[in-house]
Design an enzyme around this catalytic site. Structure first.
Site, PDB file in Angstrom:
ATOM      1  CD1 TRP A 202      30.871  26.201  42.319  1.00 36.09           C
ATOM      2  CD2 TRP A 202      29.469  27.210  43.389  1.00 36.09           C
ATOM      3  NE1 TRP A 202      30.802  25.631  43.298  1.00 36.09           N
ATOM      4  CE2 TRP A 202      29.531  26.275  43.944  1.00 36.09           C
ATOM      5  CE3 TRP A 202      28.292  28.184  43.845  1.00 36.09           C
ATOM      6  CZ2 TRP A 202      29.019  25.797  45.206  1.00 36.09           C
ATOM      7  CZ3 TRP A 202      27.794  27.663  45.156  1.00 36.09           C
ATOM      8  CH2 TRP A 202      28.160  26.474  45.710  1.00 36.09           C
ATOM      9  CG  ASP A 369      36.859  16.195  48.623  1.00 27.73           C
ATOM     10  OD1 ASP A 369      36.946  17.376  48.875  1.00 27.73           O
ATOM     11  OD2 ASP A 369      36.548  15.748  47.361  1.00 27.73           O
ATOM     12  NE  ARG A 446      36.155  26.380  50.031  1.00 29.13           N
ATOM     13  CZ  ARG A 446      36.107  25.102  50.009  1.00 29.13           C
ATOM     14  NH1 ARG A 446      37.710  24.622  49.491  1.00 29.13           N
ATOM     15  NH2 ARG A 446      35.569  24.335  50.536  1.00 29.13           N
ATOM     16  CD1 TRP A 480      45.306  20.816  40.575  1.00 29.07           C
ATOM     17  CD2 TRP A 480      46.885  19.258  41.139  1.00 29.07           C
ATOM     18  NE1 TRP A 480      46.452  21.447  40.871  1.00 29.07           N
ATOM     19  CE2 TRP A 480      47.386  20.467  41.082  1.00 29.07           C
ATOM     20  CE3 TRP A 480      47.641  18.080  41.315  1.00 29.07           C
ATOM     21  CZ2 TRP A 480      48.860  20.925  41.217  1.00 29.07           C
ATOM     22  CZ3 TRP A 480      49.133  18.485  41.543  1.00 29.07           C
ATOM     23  CH2 TRP A 480      49.576  19.752  41.510  1.00 29.07           C
ATOM     24  CG  ASP A 481      39.115  21.403  44.509  1.00 29.18           C
ATOM     25  OD1 ASP A 481      38.995  22.207  43.494  1.00 29.18           O
ATOM     26  OD2 ASP A 481      38.560  21.202  45.426  1.00 29.18           O
ATOM     27  CB  CYS A 529      38.143  19.202  40.941  1.00 29.87           C
ATOM     28  SG  CYS A 529      36.785  20.240  41.775  1.00 29.87           S
ATOM     29  CG  ASP A 551      31.399  21.788  43.542  1.00 31.32           C
ATOM     30  OD1 ASP A 551      32.066  20.824  43.270  1.00 31.32           O
ATOM     31  OD2 ASP A 551      31.906  22.915  44.232  1.00 31.32           O
TER      32      ASP A 551
HETATM   33  C1  DGJ Z   1      35.449  22.196  45.719  1.00 29.67           C
HETATM   34  C2  DGJ Z   1      35.271  20.988  45.045  1.00 29.67           C
HETATM   35  O1  DGJ Z   1      34.426  21.338  43.818  1.00 29.67           O
HETATM   36  C3  DGJ Z   1      34.084  19.975  45.546  1.00 29.67           C
HETATM   37  O2  DGJ Z   1      34.005  18.768  45.127  1.00 29.67           O
HETATM   38  C4  DGJ Z   1      34.988  19.706  47.059  1.00 29.67           C
HETATM   39  O3  DGJ Z   1      36.374  18.929  46.877  1.00 29.67           O
HETATM   40  C5  DGJ Z   1      35.636  21.124  47.848  1.00 29.67           C
HETATM   41  N1  DGJ Z   1      36.166  21.919  47.004  1.00 29.67           N
HETATM   42  C6  DGJ Z   1      36.519  20.817  48.884  1.00 29.67           C
HETATM   43  O4  DGJ Z   1      36.778  22.015  49.523  1.00 29.67           O
END
Ligand code: DGJ
Length: 783
Positions: A202, A369, A446, A480-481, A529, A551
């Site tokens: 990460w 976001d 998380r 879309w995370d 994402c 990130d």
């Molecule tokens: C992880 C993403 O990589 C960030 O850019 C952001 O959208 C956060 N999640 C939001 O919780």
């Protein structure tokens, strides 16, 4: 083009040849993969020079059936390998038959050459819009157990790419347990190669790692349920002397977003075997009578024009045969994302304020976001409850979207649909929808759990909920995370014997959801994402036109990360934001942050309302410039010049497809004292064309000189004082100017020697003030 000459199959792209033959025993011998060569002589006979010569089985090697001493699998270059008949290397396939045996014996049954390309049924695959592609389907059969394997090859001539996929077809009356079924195998006796992988973590994605090969196995892969930031499925092979522009470079990628593996094994006989496919770790799939299992499609290329040549092939392939839908060929808007400006602390009032400022500097799309739904004030709750928090957004998503649209901006939204918080209405209503082992404690990441996408009902829920959100919300863009990896892998919807299918079925479920939503909402720009680049692969790119690369928005790190992506992925598939840098707290010039992010799909992710007048004007200028050059940055041919891995300055340049315009960047990680040198080469121009080469005009902030200002100031100025600050706002020094006319070949082969770097003394307007982390943009335009 694909040809069959007697028992040999020859697959040719514009510049490459791939060949294998059927041996008289029915096994497939790999013959060659590399630059295009003449394989057949004038009479049409295939050059026997390529055939392996075996007369005896060395030492303790086993022979296939006792009658053939020359047929010992352990020392052969096979196109497809199985377990149990004397090949001790990693196999392509490993199954457990109904009688408990793990031995397979697949021999050639038939082959057909086809025009065009069919899509896979259960997984995304490359497409061939213009019907230019030709295919070869080879069927192998294990008569001992009535199992068939279909090996599919497709040739994409103009981008010098070949793809391979495989199907296992159970023609028997019994079930078989698949323990491994890969996508591609290449056996070669050329083992003096460097194997390159892209590893990280990460906020540290895509670091290039070169492995010198020696006897043994190297495995690059993931077992997290995602393709992962630890090891991207994109890998390369090269010769020791290969450089960015010269030498042989091979590359492989996999159209798959889950657990994958790429192994390279050098055998005791010095032969190299490469395999790539679904990671067998934790994988077991029960294939019942009559069923078919599909392996993901693997993609590969080779270039004699170094890594840049190889990247060009991969970029064209991803652009023309992976990215799909309206956005594949459309210029991406400059966006502002609310995350690092406000994190969870958002309200309609705050968002509108940010959006107004965004509009004033030229931003085109505003993205809300995380934090807008359920009771989401931190990361402990609400995933799964995809309805607006009315305290934050009194008019709901649609109300906000309307106001943003009225400002003349597009409106985007963040979602993380694959997840569920224990503290959510969704979990309270459907605890069995989470991926977890019933009755056993579950690990969290998380603070959240993963939804069980191996369960169709869950997939339908996600599809329907998101479809209404997108339809009712006036949404132009979706981020879309996906923010955790799998633990306690278990689908409450699957029987015990099928739990080994869970992670793969999850990915198939995800692909079904994404196919449905992206086809239903073709106007929406989808950005993938996964905590940044934790799932950046060609599988995701079949649905997401761009992916949040990391990130980490620190420009210094981004130079390294984006260099890593650039080997296998086109620039516009990576999104990059100018931010205030929360990950490393490194202080880098605003211009460097922009210059690096410009070589991607550009966005901003900071509180623009907090910027002073100078910064606001600087950002306005950046966006104006990016829009003028956007088509080149997003659709041009990219070249890595001097490389981050070599130390020293980094240079990149990108050239419009017609060769008329090029934008380039030089970036300096750290100053080397008393070193005035600087040269930039612009690759890919018309060698006979005449170009105007110039740099982006800019002003120097006098604060970079610190208390050296006292060498010229009439009164003493304390470094960092309010006076120093005021002077810096009022007095701007002109930066050096580059302005020449030169031929394309000169710009490429000799390059431009740049103005000397400032080195403690001798500042004037012809000196390049170039501190740590500085960069410059240059342009070449054909006259
Ligand atoms: C992880 C993403 O990589 C960030 O850019 C952001 O959208 C956060 N999640 C939001 O919780």
């Amino acid at each position: 083009m694909i040809r069959q000459i007697n028992d040999t199959f020859i697959l040719e792209t514009d510049k490459t040849t791939y060949a294998f033959r059927v041996l008289d025993t029915g096994y497939l011998e790999h013959l060659y993969y590399g630059r295009k060569i003449h394989i057949a002589d004038e009479d049409g006979a295939v050059a026997s020079a390529l055939f392996e010569k075996h007369e005896y089985a060395p030492g303790i090697n086993n022979v296939y059936d006792g009658t053939r001493a020359d047929f010992s699998f352990n020392d052969m270059r096979l196109e497809f390998s199985a377990n149990g008949k004397g090949d001790n290397r990693e196999p392509f396939i490993e199954v457990v038959h109904a009688d408990g045996s793990r031995t397979s014996d697949f021999i050639f049954e038939s082959a057909k050459i086809v025009k065009g390309k069919k899509m896979l049924d259960t997984l995304p695959s490359s497409y061939d819009e213009k019907g230019e592609c030709s295919g070869l389907i080879v069927t192998l059969f294990d008569r001992n157990y009535d199992l068939a394997v279909e090996l599919s090859y497709h040739v994409f001539e103009s981008c010098d790419v070949i793809t391979r996929s495989a199907k296992l077809i159970n023609r028997s009356k019994d079930s078989v347990r698949i323990l491994r079924f890969m996508s591609v195998q290449i056996d070669t006796d050329e083992s003096d190669m460097i194997f390159t992988t892209f590893n990280g973590a990460w906020i540290r994605e895509m670091g290039r790692v070169d492995h010198e090969l020696t006897v043994g196995t190297i495995a690059n892969g993931s077992c997290t349920g995602t393709s992962g930031s630890t090891a991207n499925p994109f890998v390369m092979f090269s010769k020791k002397c290969t450089s960015e522009n010269n030498g042989t470079a091979y590359a492989f990628n996999l159209i798959y977003s889950g657990n994958h593996i790429e192994t390279v094994q050098i055998s005791e006989f010095g032969k190299l075997r490469f395999l790539s496919g679904i990671n067998p770790k934790g994988f077991e799939y029960v294939l019942t009578a009559g069923e078919t299992f599909e392996a993901p499609e693997a993609v590969f290329t080779v270039s004699e024009e170094g890594f840049n040549g190889m990247s060009y092939n991969m970029h064209r392939f991803v652009s023309d045969h992976i990215l799909r839908g309206e956005w594949a060929k459309m210029e991406r808007p400059v966006l502002l994302n609310s995350w690092e400006a406000a994190y969870f602390d958002i309200t309609e009032f705050k968002l509108l304020r940010m959006a107004r400022k965004a509009k004033s500097v030229g931003i085109e799309l505003f993205v809300m976001d995380d934090g807008w739904f359920g009771s989401r004030n931190d990361d402990r709750s609400s995933l799964g409850d995809w309805h607006a928090n009315k305290k934050k957004l009194p008019g709901g998503v649609a109300g906000l979207s309307k106001k943003i649209h009225n400002m003349g901006l597009g409106f985007g939204i963040w979602v993380e649909p694959e997840m569920i918080s224990e503290d959510s209405d969704l979990y309270r209503g459907h605890p069995d929808w989470a991926m977890k082992i019933p009755g056993k404690p579950h690990s969290k990441g998380r603070n959240q759990m993963i939804l069980d996408l191996a369960n169709d009902e869950v997939c339908r829920y996600i599809t329907d909920t998101l479809a209404s959100l997108f339809a009712d919300g006036g949404i132009d863009y979706v981020k879309w995370d996906m923010n955790r990896t799998m633990t306690d892998v278990y689908s409450p919807a699957l029987p015990a014997a099928r739990q080994g299918e869970c992670a793969h079925r999850y990915i198939m479920g995800l692909y079904r959801i994404l196919k449905n939503l992206t086809e239903r909402f073709p106007d929406i720009l989808f950005e993938g994402c996964a905590s940044g680049g934790n799932r950046f692969d060609p599988g995701m790119l079949c649905f997401f036109s761009q992916i949040w690369g990391s990130d980490d928005t620190d420009a210094v790190e981004r130079v390294r990360i984006q260099t890593g992506y650039s080997y296998g992925y086109p620039l516009r598939t990576v999104s990059a934001h100018v931010s205030s840098v929360h990950q490393t707290l490194r202080v880098t010039p605003l211009e460097t942050r922009f210059d690096v992010a410009a070589f991607a799909s550009l966005g901003y992710e900071c509180n623009l309302c907090d910027l002073d007048q100078n910064e606001t004007e600087a950002i306005k200028d950046q966006i104006r410039l990016y829009k003028q050059w956007r088509s080149v940055f997003q659709f041009g041919r990219f070249y890595r010049g001097s490389n981050i891995y070599e130390g020293g300055d980094v240079t990149w340049n990108v050239v419009s497809p017609d060769g008329i315009r090029s934008a380039a960047m030089i970036f300096q990680p750290l100053v080397r004292p008393n070193d005035q040198r600087g040269r930039i080469r612009i690759f890919g121009l018309d060698p006979d064309g005449v170009y105007h080469f110039y740099n982006r005009p800019f002003k120097i902030d006098i604060r970079v000189f610190g208390d050296l200002i006292n060498m010229i100031a009439p009164v003493h100025v304390k470094n960092g004082s309010a006076v120093h600050d005021i002077i810096s706002r009022l007095v701007k020094l002109d930066g050096e100017k580059e302005d020449i006319t030169a031929h394309g070949d000169m710009l490429e082969k000799a390059g431009v020697i740049l103005s000397p770097k400032f080195s403690s003394t001798g500042f004037n307007d012809k000196t390049r003030v170039f501190p740590d982390f500085a960069s410059r943009l240059y342009f070449a335009e054909k006259k």
